[in-house]
Design a protein around this motif. Structure first.
Motif, PDB file in Angstrom:
ATOM      1  N   SER A  10      72.020  48.963  74.520  1.00 14.10           N
ATOM      2  CA  SER A  10      71.337  47.717  74.193  1.00 14.10           C
ATOM      3  C   SER A  10      70.537  47.164  75.376  1.00 14.10           C
ATOM      4  O   SER A  10      69.755  46.241  75.225  1.00 14.10           O
ATOM      5  N   SER A  11      70.727  47.748  76.549  1.00 14.00           N
ATOM      6  CA  SER A  11      70.031  47.279  77.746  1.00 14.00           C
ATOM      7  C   SER A  11      68.533  47.493  77.610  1.00 14.00           C
ATOM      8  O   SER A  11      68.086  48.495  77.057  1.00 14.00           O
ATOM      9  N   THR A  33      70.822  42.030  82.736  1.00 14.13           N
ATOM     10  CA  THR A  33      70.723  41.743  81.304  1.00 14.13           C
ATOM     11  C   THR A  33      70.028  40.414  81.026  1.00 14.13           C
ATOM     12  O   THR A  33      69.829  40.055  79.865  1.00 14.13           O
ATOM     13  N   ARG A  71      75.511  42.746  86.363  1.00 17.46           N
ATOM     14  CA  ARG A  71      75.263  42.853  84.927  1.00 17.46           C
ATOM     15  C   ARG A  71      74.537  41.606  84.412  1.00 17.46           C
ATOM     16  O   ARG A  71      73.586  41.714  83.643  1.00 17.46           O
ATOM     17  N   GLU A 102      77.294  52.406  84.042  1.00 13.67           N
ATOM     18  CA  GLU A 102      77.400  51.367  83.015  1.00 13.67           C
ATOM     19  C   GLU A 102      76.047  51.129  82.350  1.00 13.67           C
ATOM     20  O   GLU A 102      75.959  51.007  81.130  1.00 13.67           O
ATOM     21  N   ASP A 106      74.925  51.655  78.310  1.00 16.15           N
ATOM     22  CA  ASP A 106      74.577  50.464  77.541  1.00 16.15           C
ATOM     23  C   ASP A 106      73.259  50.690  76.812  1.00 16.15           C
ATOM     24  O   ASP A 106      72.182  50.471  77.353  1.00 16.15           O
TER      25      ASP A 106
END
Length: 166
Positions: free
Chosen positions: A61-62, A28, A24, A55, A59
């Motif tokens: 916002s990724s 990110t 992650r 995941e 997400d």
């Protein structure tokens, strides 16, 4: 027929929080790297990759809006052409909801390598990023059916800012 254990790719990921956190933190980050996940057989690499893919898809916002899980171990490409055609197909299925023009280009597959280059360039211009999670990559690597030319083409495609490989 070999007797393989049955395992659930959607099984809970137990004891791998540090690995998931590391993945992650990479995807990110401002400048994510391509990653290789290596481990012994039946160690849970596929379960881990599926958990990361799920995941990433949740997400919103990724910056990686498209997440493609590709099982190369059970759907091993038999040739360079098969590899690129399947890569186009796997990506195009996810592009349908994001970019109709790119979807159509990859569905036609007139020249898969050139089509992928054009699509990745267009997606980079649109700030749309793809993460591909390749599970079982050792199978095509060890098959001896894929040439250096394909790996050179894949290296060039991976240099696109719109594509990251895990």
């Amino acid at each position: 027929m070999p007797n393989f254990p049955i395992f659930d790719l959607n099984a809970p990921v137990i004891g791998r929080a540090d690995v998931i956190r590391m993945l992650r933190n990479n995807y990110t980050s401002i400048s994510p790297a391509h990653l290789s996940l290596v481990g012994p057989r039946f160690f849970g690499k596929s379960v881990l990759l599926n958990a990361v893919a799920a995941e990433m898809e949740k997400d919103k916002s990724s910056k990686f809006k498209i997440v493609v899980f590709w099982d190369l171990g059970h759907q091993t490409p038999a040739s360079n052409e098969d590899f690129l055609n399947t890569m186009c197909k796997e990506i195009s299925l996810k592009l349908l909801a994001v970019d109709q023009d790119c979807f159509e280009i990859l569905q036609k597959r007139e020249n898969p390598y050139s089509d992928l280059r054009a699509v990745f360039g267009h997606l980079a211009d649109q700030n749309i990023n793809i993460t591909m999670l390749w599970d079982g990559c050792d199978k095509p690597l060890s098959s001896g059916k894929l040439t250096k030319n394909l790996w050179d083409q894949l290296r060039e495609l991976a240099q696109s800012p719109s594509l990251r490989l895990i």
